[in-house]
Motif scaffolding. Structure first.
Motif, mmCIF file in Angstrom:
data_model
loop_
_atom_site.group_PDB
_atom_site.id
_atom_site.type_symbol
_atom_site.label_atom_id
_atom_site.label_comp_id
_atom_site.label_asym_id
_atom_site.label_seq_id
_atom_site.Cartn_x
_atom_site.Cartn_y
_atom_site.Cartn_z
ATOM 1 N N LEU A 239 0.802 -1.225 0.000
ATOM 2 C CA LEU A 239 0.000 0.000 0.000
ATOM 3 C C LEU A 239 0.828 1.266 0.000
ATOM 4 C CD1 LEU A 239 -2.618 -0.945 2.755
ATOM 5 C CD2 LEU A 239 -2.881 -1.131 0.268
ATOM 6 N N ALA A 240 0.218 2.343 -0.453
ATOM 7 C CA ALA A 240 0.758 3.674 -0.214
ATOM 8 C C ALA A 240 0.325 4.116 1.183
ATOM 9 C CB ALA A 240 0.215 4.651 -1.264
ATOM 10 N N MET A 241 1.035 5.073 1.756
ATOM 11 C CA MET A 241 0.677 5.596 3.073
ATOM 12 C C MET A 241 -0.775 6.096 3.043
ATOM 13 S SD MET A 241 3.340 4.996 4.900
ATOM 14 C CE MET A 241 3.485 6.009 6.387
ATOM 15 N N GLY A 242 -1.523 5.762 4.086
ATOM 16 C CA GLY A 242 -2.906 6.237 4.211
ATOM 17 C C GLY A 242 -3.943 5.300 3.628
ATOM 18 N N GLU A 243 -3.517 4.340 2.817
ATOM 19 C CA GLU A 243 -4.485 3.406 2.228
ATOM 20 C C GLU A 243 -4.946 2.378 3.267
ATOM 21 O OE1 GLU A 243 -3.709 3.304 -2.551
ATOM 22 O OE2 GLU A 243 -2.473 1.957 -1.347
ATOM 23 N N PRO A 244 -6.182 1.867 3.103
ATOM 24 C CA PRO A 244 -6.726 0.942 4.107
ATOM 25 C C PRO A 244 -6.051 -0.427 4.072
ATOM 26 C CG PRO A 244 -8.279 1.212 2.295
ATOM 27 C CD PRO A 244 -7.166 2.184 2.051
ATOM 28 N N VAL A 245 -5.722 -0.907 5.256
ATOM 29 C CA VAL A 245 -5.003 -2.163 5.418
ATOM 30 C C VAL A 245 -6.002 -3.312 5.535
ATOM 31 C CG1 VAL A 245 -3.438 -3.447 6.943
ATOM 32 C CG2 VAL A 245 -3.116 -0.978 6.597
ATOM 33 N N ALA A 246 -5.784 -4.379 4.777
ATOM 34 C CA ALA A 246 -6.590 -5.598 4.911
ATOM 35 C C ALA A 246 -5.871 -6.564 5.837
ATOM 36 C CB ALA A 246 -6.796 -6.257 3.549
ATOM 37 N N VAL A 247 -6.650 -7.326 6.564
ATOM 38 C CA VAL A 247 -6.099 -8.242 7.553
ATOM 39 C C VAL A 247 -6.914 -9.523 7.509
ATOM 40 C CG1 VAL A 247 -6.266 -8.634 10.041
ATOM 41 C CG2 VAL A 247 -5.060 -6.614 9.177
ATOM 42 N N GLU A 248 -6.242 -10.658 7.328
ATOM 43 C CA GLU A 248 -6.934 -11.942 7.328
ATOM 44 C C GLU A 248 -6.474 -12.761 8.517
ATOM 45 O OE1 GLU A 248 -6.283 -14.332 3.842
ATOM 46 O OE2 GLU A 248 -7.355 -16.047 4.666
ATOM 47 N N ASN A 249 -7.380 -12.997 9.427
ATOM 48 C CA ASN A 249 -7.149 -13.942 10.521
ATOM 49 C C ASN A 249 -6.248 -13.447 11.650
ATOM 50 O OD1 ASN A 249 -8.117 -16.712 11.036
ATOM 51 N ND2 ASN A 249 -5.966 -17.088 11.444
#
Lengths: 282, 282
Positions: A239-249
């Motif tokens: 990601l670029a700074m500020g973009e939403p982070v996805a998280v699995e598990n």
């Protein structure tokens, strides 16, 4: 099986903030009860606080009520004071060392590498209890959070981290956790590196960090555990700074007083299991 | 493998609130794109809202910009209006039915069991898209949250629930989820019954609920999944009202736009996996 979170014989107590200081003192009582037999003197360090003159008398009164033989109110404001020989001597004779709340960056900026911090580490190694609330809890690990977006912190770069006081390893601690909705802060940290256990302390809740790597929840509030070790995937690196982070598990637990967690085994301990393990380690 | 979340051919879109209505309309554009070929009329239902006169013109403008052939602004205030034959007729001819935000209890209290709600269910079955934001999203499942403690909702009884609109089963939906720190609300629900998947919608984020049980995250925000099905233990049944709830082992995911979740298999789907599954189901 368990490894030491800190190579010491003393206890750490991390408190989520807003612990009762005037009524039944539930958490402070448990802190004081961990004092070693050879010293019931208490050192209260208000370095983090912007209002030390308001905070110090509260703790002085509370620990006096609990039976402290002396309470040393240490308003260490700058690095010069953190190097002061009298301050170091007071730390050396205290069985309980307590960090107030405030700004954890002030705490590390003033105390980092100082003779006072060295004395605190040495006392912890020697069996003293080191406790801290709010900023004083957040600053305990080797790495700490000192700032983060209030609403959605699960965006790349939304959490600011730096070196903490280095009193415990393997954990990241956040305070006022439920009250300020800080789940996303520990999720971002866990996505950035899943190795370290996230410990989110609610207000009027705390965790005793036993030397052999067992956490014990205390107080009327909650201690939330966010365990990212089995993280299956995350986009954070792309990601670029500020973009939403996805998280699995990630794995989520909520501990209440008397429940515990084995950090090495990543195992939740209900009250009976915790009692058995603590009795065995004793 | 997957089971239908609702026995219909249309799509549901649940939105976390505060979606863009004036700029690039990212989420509303995706809602409108799901309209069936036979109707590009949009019905906007402002029953939940305390300020329908402010809200309805925004949606009317937004859906007109997106190409709606007509936009019906339905300010259904009471059960009498919810039984009105003209209203039912407008629903029956609409391809997109949209619930505004406000108070989900007003929505269920006014629409529950009404001819209007029956017409909406029938349209969903027939292929229309039914979307809702904030309260309009929270009210979609068979059971909904309509109130909860702001700070620490992980206390027995801190979340108030009742029957929702019954448009989808197997889920519980909460909105403004990251912005208002509502993780503890879905944790309490999960402790009370681990069967139902917790879906926490961030602001300007939404989830398309595909008929075959696949969730697809849309919009710039986050969709949080709290999966309690592997809950190992909780003290909730033994507590008095107001006491803190312990929770061992819930699973936490954060989806971003383009990621998905298979509700039946309890499986997170990264972008490639989601695309493949949606293509296969088509």
């Amino acid at each position: 099986m368990t490894y030491p979170l800190h190579s010491v014989s003393g206890h750490l107590v991390a408190i989520g903030g807003a612990e009762d200081r005037t009524s039944d003192l539930a958490i402070l009582k448990q802190v004081f009860a961990l004092a070693p037999a050879d010293s019931h003197e208490v050192a209260v360090i208000a370095t983090a606080s912007g209002i030390p003159d308001e905070v110090l008398p509260d703790y002085e009164a509370a620990f006096s009520r609990l039976g402290a033989s002396r309470v040393h109110s240490l308003d260490i404001r700058d690095r010069q004071e953190a190097a002061d020989a009298d301050t170091v001597r007071l730390i050396e004779q205290s069985g309980v060392i307590f960090f107030t709340g405030g700004d954890q960056l002030r705490l590390t900026n003033v105390l980092g590498g100082s003779p006072t911090l060295k004395a605190i580490r040495s006392r912890l190694k020697g069996g003293a209890v080191v406790a801290g609330t709010s900023a004083g809890a957040a600053a305990m690990p080797g790495t700490m959070i000192y700032n983060g977006a209030a609403a959605d912190a699960l965006r790349k770069g939304a959490v600011n981290m730096t070196f903490g006081l280095g009193l415990v390893e393997g954990l990241i601690i956040d305070s006022h956790f439920l009250e300020r909705g800080r789940f996303t802060r520990l999720m971002e940290v866990g996505a950035s590196n899943p190795e370290h256990l996230g410990v989110g302390l609610g207000e009027d809740a705390g965790v005793i960090i036993h030397p052999h790597g067992i956490l014990e929840a205390i107080g009327p509030g909650h201690v939330i555990i966010i365990d990212s070790r089995d993280l299956a995937s995350s986009n954070i690196a792309e990601l670029a700074m500020g973009e939403p982070v996805a998280v699995e598990n990630m794995i989520l637990h909520a501990m209440v007083s008397g429940h515990g967690f084995d950090v090495e085994a990543r195992r939740y301990l209900v009250a009976d299991e915790l009692s058995a393990i603590l009795a065995e380690k004793r």
